[in-house]
Design an enzyme around this catalytic site. Structure first.
Site, mmCIF file in Angstrom:
data_model
loop_
_atom_site.group_PDB
_atom_site.id
_atom_site.type_symbol
_atom_site.label_atom_id
_atom_site.label_comp_id
_atom_site.label_asym_id
_atom_site.label_seq_id
_atom_site.Cartn_x
_atom_site.Cartn_y
_atom_site.Cartn_z
ATOM 1 C CD GLU A 158 -56.444 20.848 74.553
ATOM 2 O OE1 GLU A 158 -55.886 20.680 73.548
ATOM 3 O OE2 GLU A 158 -56.909 19.942 75.446
ATOM 4 C CD GLU A 316 -51.803 22.173 73.162
ATOM 5 O OE1 GLU A 316 -51.971 20.857 73.353
ATOM 6 O OE2 GLU A 316 -52.379 22.887 74.356
ATOM 7 C CD GLU A 364 -50.592 16.340 79.373
ATOM 8 O OE1 GLU A 364 -51.500 16.441 78.448
ATOM 9 O OE2 GLU A 364 -50.069 17.448 80.077
ATOM 10 C CE LYS A 365 -44.926 8.276 84.611
ATOM 11 N NZ LYS A 365 -46.339 8.512 84.754
#
Length: 689
Positions: A158, A316, A364-365
């Site tokens: 990205e 994604e 990002e958990k």
């Protein structure tokens, strides 16, 4: 006739299904890595993207490399029939590099250098950063370019952002010298720098836009955005060059996501395969209209497909929710399959997710993943993913098929950047992208396939070309559109078109500038309306398109004069009641329409494009009525056509098919005459060409 193209990788001539995988986060948990392989196979996953942010795990100290964990992973993939897109790790560099070489850290618009942290916090101009990325990339390529499990390169992640350091300032000035042929007078004229006495008398005076410096020279702002885009693309090319020679057969991609900073149409030119990351916030639009969001997403699917006119990769998506949207809603039953197959319908040969397993810590958990922190497959999300895996396994014949298209919408990065900087008519929201998608949705609702092209692209292949809000257009591209219409094409433009040229200088002689002769109108004034203001378009009796009644209009209204065009509809109210609002100009063998106001009723765009398509002889995917929120998209190999009927309406729907013979792709049986579509449901059909 459309022909089937080769698969993205000859090693895996199937629909690809998988996720981003971060085994380096779990090296202390060997039992987790072992279980992952078992569950990947159980979910029908056949590909993983690995190494995306793994730099420090590959090079923990400068010049000290450790590849054992990646060796074991790729060997395990090979043994279990799983493939890998191997990433270059440049999206996030190690802390040792930031500490030793501070020049690699990005400088923000305020001219303050960042500390180490986050991702894409690096300077694309830095010689040190380029040297270090080339080294780690070549080490990876030397070791893995011929590994049986590796089917392609995933360059960085990205790309985006901008750096304002002195290295970039020098590079920007050098870029401007080339662009303006070392002529500072030409630059000052192109930027209209005499305004507010902003004339530059030496190249060294030029700085990138800054909150405590220059922000009001629009030509400077536009050229800076172009420079940042080109610098980013140049860095991507630098990465490609560092791996290509080790195995020229490996396809190369980079995943695209945020269209703000990089002209993806230009980036696409250096890639073998297009890939993008789609994260629509299903079930969360303000008007609870998933169909509007589906059209928005479909537009982007079509844009990425059009870049190379061949299948792309959905690199994604989320199998459940995200952790960064303002509200993280779960996908309702059926939506995961529907949204995943939407990508396939528009030309993707993959469905991939971020991420395979939820991280245990950091930012990002709580981002959605195939595997939750519970670590097992006894979950609704895992079952949804496995269902998509089974469906994709049955679509091998669709791999490599293409989309036959007769209609195109123009969407330019230069135009988008310039519109957002325009400071005119409606600073509370010009809504360029929303306007483009309003027009696109009219075609989407009708099941008419669409390409998303640039104003410099070839037009002759299309029966209809639409250019919503083509604010920035060059004289050259205006002539190309004029020639397209004269030779029999159908063209539609809107308000706020033909206003400025390449350097954001207004066209002289009357708007819409280079489109004035094509459209047969002169736009005297364009007005922004308050949200409370409402006007309307009243259709002229007996008009060419046979449209009737009236449609509400809002936000923008243009006062135009006819210069050869005829009025199909007029304004309803205010002091310009009775003046033309929708026009048709016959030029040569073709036709050019102009819509002078933003119509509020979405049904208008369906009615308008149904009528225009009928006049232009444009084929719909299905020759039958589709309920609002239901669309049909098409792929073909030239002998068979594969049709995806998708229900984003939020309610059960039925579609009465035309008289052709259809086969249900999932069951292999004859399709019924009436399709019953569940909420968030779809049906996949096949018919002979």
């Amino acid at each position: 006739m459309n022909k089937k193209l080769p698969p993205i990788s000859s090693k895996a001539p199937v629909m690809l299904h998988g996720a981003d995988y971060n085994p380096e986060q779990w090296l202390r948990y060997p039992e987790v890595l072992q279980e992952d392989i078992r569950l990947m196979k159980l979910s029908g996953s056949n590909v993983m993207s690995v190494g995306i942010f793994s730099w420090v795990s590959l090079e923990p100290e400068e010049g000290v490399f450790q590849f054992g964990w990646l060796d074991n992973l790729l060997d395990s993939f090979e043994a279990n029939g799983i493939y890998a897109f191997l990433a270059t790790p440049s999206g996030s560099r190690p802390a040792w590099m930031s500490a030793k070489y501070p020049e690699v850290l990005r400088v923000e618009r305020n001219r303050v250098r960042n500390l180490h942290g986050v991702r894409h916090n690096h300077c694309y101009t830095s010689p040190v950063y380029r040297e270090k990325t080339a080294l780690i990339n070549s080490k990876l390529a030397e070791r893995y370019a011929h590994h049986p499990a590796v089917i392609g390169w995933h360059i960085s992640n990205e790309f985006g952002g901008e750096c304002h350091c002195e290295l970039c300032q020098t590079a920007f000035r050098d870029w401007l010298k080339v662009k303006y042929d070392h002529n500072l007078d030409e630059l000052n004229h192109a930027w209209w720098a005499t305004f507010w006495s902003h004339t530059y008398t030496s190249w060294e005076q030029i700085e990138s836009p800054a909150p405590h410096g220059e922000t009001q020279v629009h030509g400077l702002n536009l050229d800076w955005r172009r420079f940042v885009s080109e610098r980013t693309i140049d860095f991507c090319q630098h990465e490609i060059d560092s791996v290509r020679s080790y195995n020229p057969e490996l396809p190369i991609t980079t995943n695209m996501h945020n269209i703000d900073g990089v002209d993806y149409r230009e980036l696409a030119k250096i890639l073998d395969v297009i890939s993008w990351d789609a994260y629509p916030d299903w079930h969360y639009t303000e008007d609870d209209d998933d169909a509007r969001l589906a059209a928005w997403t479909a537009f982007h699917h079509d844009m990425y497909r059009t870049f190379k006119h061949k299948p792309y990769l959905l690199m994604e998506s989320t199998p459940s929710l995200t952790n960064w949207q303002s509200v993280s809603k779960l996908k309702r039953p059926g939506m995961h399959k529907l949204s995943s197959l939407q990508a396939i319908a528009h030309g993707s040969d993959s469905v991939q997710y971020f991420q395979w397993r939820k991280s245990r810590g950091s930012s990002e958990k709580f981002h959605g993943a195939v595997l939750d922190h519970s670590g097992h497959g006894e979950t609704r999300v895992f079952r949804d993913v496995a269902e998509v895996g089974r469906t994709l396994a049955g679509l091998t014949d669709v791999v490599g098929t293409t989309t036959p298209v007769e209609t195109a919408i123009i969407f330019d990065w230069d135009n988008r950047w310039a519109i957002k900087d325009a400071q005119g008519i409606r600073n509370s929201g010009l809504r360029y992208e929303e306007t483009v998608v309003e027009h696109y949705r009219g075609l989407w609702e009708l099941g008419i396939p669409v390409d998303v092209i640039g104003s410099g692209d070839e037009l002759s292949a299309y029966k209809l070309v639409i250019a919503p809000m083509q604010y920035l257009i060059t004289e050259e591209n205006g002539k190309r559109i004029e020639k397209y219409v004269e030779q029999g094409g159908t063209f539609l433009a809107t308000y706020w078109s033909g206003v400025v040229g390449e350097t954001d200088l207004c066209h002289l002689g009357g708007f819409p500038g280079p489109l004035r002769r094509t459209l047969g109108i002169w736009a005297e004034e364009t007005e922004g309306l308050h949200s409370r203001d409402l006007n309307g378009v009243v259709m002229q009796d007996g008009n060419f398109l046979k449209l009737t009644g009236e449609y509400d209009a809002h936000e923008i209204a243009e006062l135009i004069h006819l210069e050869g065009a005829e009025a199909l509809g007029h304004y309803r109210s205010d002091f310009y009641a009775g003046r033309p609002a929708l026009t048709l100009h016959r030029l040569g063998e073709g036709k050019a329409y102009h819509l002078a106001t933003r119509v509020k009723d979405q049904g208008f765009y369906v009615d308008l494009y149904a009528a225009i398509a009928d006049k232009a002889g444009i084929r719909r995917t299905l020759d039958c009525e589709l309920p609002t929120g239901v669309t049909a998209q098409l792929r073909t190999d030239g002998e068979q056509e594969y049709i995806f009927v998708q229900n984003f309406s939020g309610r059960e729907q039925t579609v009465v098919l035309d008289n052709q013979e259809y086969t249900d792709l999932e069951t292999g049986t004859a399709a019924p005459e009436v399709l019953n579509l569940e909420v968030n449901g779809l049906v996949m059909l096949k018919r002979k060409v």
